[in-house]
Design an enzyme around this catalytic site. Sequence first.
Site, short mmCIF file in Angstrom:
data_model
loop_
_atom_site.label_atom_id
_atom_site.label_comp_id
_atom_site.label_asym_id
_atom_site.label_seq_id
_atom_site.Cartn_x
_atom_site.Cartn_y
_atom_site.Cartn_z
N ASP A 106 1.06 -1.17 -0.06
CA ASP A 106 -0.12 0.05 -0.02
C ASP A 106 0.70 1.15 -0.19
O ASP A 106 2.11 1.18 0.34
CB ASP A 106 -1.01 -0.07 1.16
CG ASP A 106 -2.05 -1.12 1.18
OD1 ASP A 106 -2.18 -1.76 0.17
OD2 ASP A 106 -2.37 -1.39 2.41
N1 URA Z 1 -1.38 -5.83 3.97
C1 URA Z 1 -1.65 -4.69 3.91
O1 URA Z 1 -2.64 -4.46 4.30
N2 URA Z 1 -0.97 -3.72 3.13
C2 URA Z 1 0.14 -3.91 2.68
O2 URA Z 1 0.77 -2.88 2.11
C3 URA Z 1 0.57 -5.25 2.45
C4 URA Z 1 -0.05 -6.35 2.96
#
Ligand code: URA
Length: 210
Positions: A106
């Site tokens: 993310d």
């Molecule tokens: N899980 C999440 O919620 N975000 C990420 O970036 C990676 C795994």
Amino acid sequence: MSMERLDKILASQNTASRKGAGAMIRRGAVAVNGNVVRKADFKVDTQSDEVTINGEILVIRKFLYLMMNKPAGVLSAARDTRVRTVVDLLPPELKRRGLFPAGRLDKDTEGLLIITDDGGFAHRMLAPKSHVFKVYEAVLARPVDAGDIAAFESGVELSDMTCLPAQLQVLEDGGRPLVRVRIREGKFHQVKRMFLARGNEVQQLKRVQI
Ligand code: URA
């Protein structure tokens, strides 16, 4: 044996554009096995021939595999017209056509991201049936309890799926609880959603291992 045109090799290794490579070759800057070659279409065996540019050996890499410690605030994508991406962060000597992140973090997540131009490798690594483990460290809004650890072990229920068994380990139990999570899936926002399903909230997330 893997034979390729000399100008194509130079361009693919990011030493020049195809046109620039042609000019460099005509200028006499490029040698193969110690002999200057002035023909752009000269065929080179990429596995055994030694190519030099102004006397310096060119290391020919078919594919590139990079480990990035992604900062927060950067998009896990190859290119975006409006926001900065992980590929934009690469130094010029590592930039080349076709690089993309193998898997996404993310925008606000930090940590280990693999960037490559080897599509086959990325596919094998990301395929659900490969079960490649990923380890995250998360700062949470509230402490976890034995019920959370058991729920992670038996598979957290999300609105649209049941997660595969995961491991949850408490690293620090103070005012800002720090935990380690080990999962072998990579669904959208998965770690954040797993904690939301347990009435908790991820405040900071970092991938520490793949
Ligand atoms: N899980 C999440 O919620 N975000 C990420 O970036 C990676 C795994």
